[in-house]
Design a protein around this motif. Structure first.
Motif, mmCIF file in Angstrom:
data_model
loop_
_atom_site.group_PDB
_atom_site.id
_atom_site.type_symbol
_atom_site.label_atom_id
_atom_site.label_comp_id
_atom_site.label_asym_id
_atom_site.label_seq_id
_atom_site.Cartn_x
_atom_site.Cartn_y
_atom_site.Cartn_z
ATOM 1 N N ILE A 134 0.865 -1.187 0.000
ATOM 2 C CA ILE A 134 0.000 0.000 0.000
ATOM 3 C C ILE A 134 0.896 1.230 0.000
ATOM 4 O O ILE A 134 1.665 1.447 0.946
ATOM 5 N N CYS A 135 0.810 2.010 -1.061
ATOM 6 C CA CYS A 135 1.717 3.149 -1.251
ATOM 7 C C CYS A 135 0.995 4.485 -1.081
ATOM 8 O O CYS A 135 -0.151 4.636 -1.520
ATOM 9 N N GLY A 136 1.688 5.431 -0.494
ATOM 10 C CA GLY A 136 1.160 6.785 -0.380
ATOM 11 C C GLY A 136 1.537 7.634 -1.574
ATOM 12 O O GLY A 136 1.575 8.860 -1.491
ATOM 13 N N PHE A 137 1.788 7.006 -2.704
ATOM 14 C CA PHE A 137 2.213 7.683 -3.936
ATOM 15 C C PHE A 137 1.874 6.764 -5.108
ATOM 16 O O PHE A 137 1.610 5.572 -4.924
ATOM 17 N N ASP A 138 1.896 7.331 -6.307
ATOM 18 C CA ASP A 138 1.592 6.558 -7.511
ATOM 19 C C ASP A 138 2.903 6.056 -8.108
ATOM 20 O O ASP A 138 3.603 6.783 -8.813
ATOM 21 N N LEU A 139 3.244 4.810 -7.833
ATOM 22 C CA LEU A 139 4.526 4.259 -8.257
ATOM 23 C C LEU A 139 4.686 4.265 -9.774
ATOM 24 O O LEU A 139 5.785 4.495 -10.291
ATOM 25 N N TYR A 140 3.595 4.030 -10.506
ATOM 26 C CA TYR A 140 3.693 3.887 -11.962
ATOM 27 C C TYR A 140 3.107 5.069 -12.735
ATOM 28 O O TYR A 140 3.060 5.043 -13.962
#
Length: 291
Positions: A134-140
């Motif tokens: 679960i990321c607090g940013f848009d990895l892609y």
């Protein structure tokens, strides 16, 4: 030490301190204490994957540290097993450190290794595995709330490898609300801002249940004491590291100055006088430089 005194100490020494009541599920402490509760783990998995799970249990008893001799060890945020044998590893990543894809690859190996008994030739004991980050940013940078990865064949479109390992990267900053279930959108928004306002009216009952658990944690006086003590400990570690770094930096600077003055033919007494240090200190530094 009482709460008020400890809180004042931390506030005075570290302006970055965030009160327990203002933490979000994205923050390590709140996520860790929340996922000590198996039911909270189940809700997080269900909302993340859009599924229902009848039952889960701890894999290897608790949150674990996998440590293979001679290899890097890691701590999994939480690692559980379903009644049907499926395993779930869920990780929280607040900041992008650029290593998530390869971390998931490493996690997969650590999850699979204990499932095979020593000397076992067959691989039937390898159950389906889900690795969720679960990321607090848009990895892609594609605006998706959920990115799902399975190994596919490049030569035959749609042909899966069939290793039964699924890797899911979630993004709290997605924008494709029309493509995913509303329960996922609400859950990811709640991850980023875990307060009453982030629990929409009529939202999934599981999110309401999770929020009630978190409110109980935030209102616990004992939990607040634990959190503040941990913050104080971490602050002291940071300060000690900074102090040690400054001392090392000062020593390197002295080495440089002493070397230059020695090259100019200055005596130890002259160097000590110029640097406003005692002669024994300069002698010790010169000996350290020579060694």
């Amino acid at each position: 030490m009482n709460n008020e005194k400890l809180n004042m100490q931390i506030a005075d020494s570290d302006s970055l301190f965030t009160p327990l009541q203002h933490l979000n599920l994205m923050d390590d402490f709140l996520f860790d204490v929340t996922t000590v509760d198996l039911e909270a783990c189940r809700i997080i998995i269900e909302l993340s994957l859009g599924i229902r799970i009848r039952e889960i249990r701890w894999k290897e008893g608790q949150k674990v540290v996998h440590n293979i001799p001679g290899r890097r060890g890691i701590r999994m945020d939480f690692y559980v097993e379903g009644a049907d044998g499926k395993v779930f590893d869920v990780e929280m990543q607040k900041r992008n450190r650029g290593n998530i894809p390869k971390r998931t690859r490493y996690y997969q190996g650590l999850i699979d290794a204990p499932l095979l008994k020593s000397g076992e030739e067959g691989f039937d004991n390898l159950k389906p595995a889900y690795i969720v980050v679960i990321c607090g940013f848009d990895l892609y940078h594609a605006g998706k709330y959920r990115y799902t990865f399975r190994n596919l064949c490049e030569e035959v479109p749609g042909l899966r490898l069939g290793d039964e390992c699924t890797k899911i990267i979630l993004n709290t900053k997605g924008s494709n609300e029309d493509e995913v279930e509303q329960s996922l959108v609400d859950f990811l928004h709640y991850i980023a801002k875990s307060d009453d306002e982030s629990v929409p009216e009529g939202c999934d009952e599981r999110l309401v249940h999770l929020h009630n658990k978190i409110k109980k944690i935030k209102s616990s006086e004992q939990m607040e004491v634990t959190y503040m003590k941990m913050e104080e400990r971490d602050r002291q570690i940071r300060e000690d590291g900074i102090k040690e770094g400054r001392q090392e930096g000062r020593k390197e600077g002295l080495f440089c100055l002493i070397k230059k003055k020695l090259e100019k033919g200055k005596t130890i007494e002259e160097i000590a006088d110029a640097l406003e240090e005692e002669v024994p200190v300069i002698e010790a530094l010169i000996e350290e430089m020579e060694n």
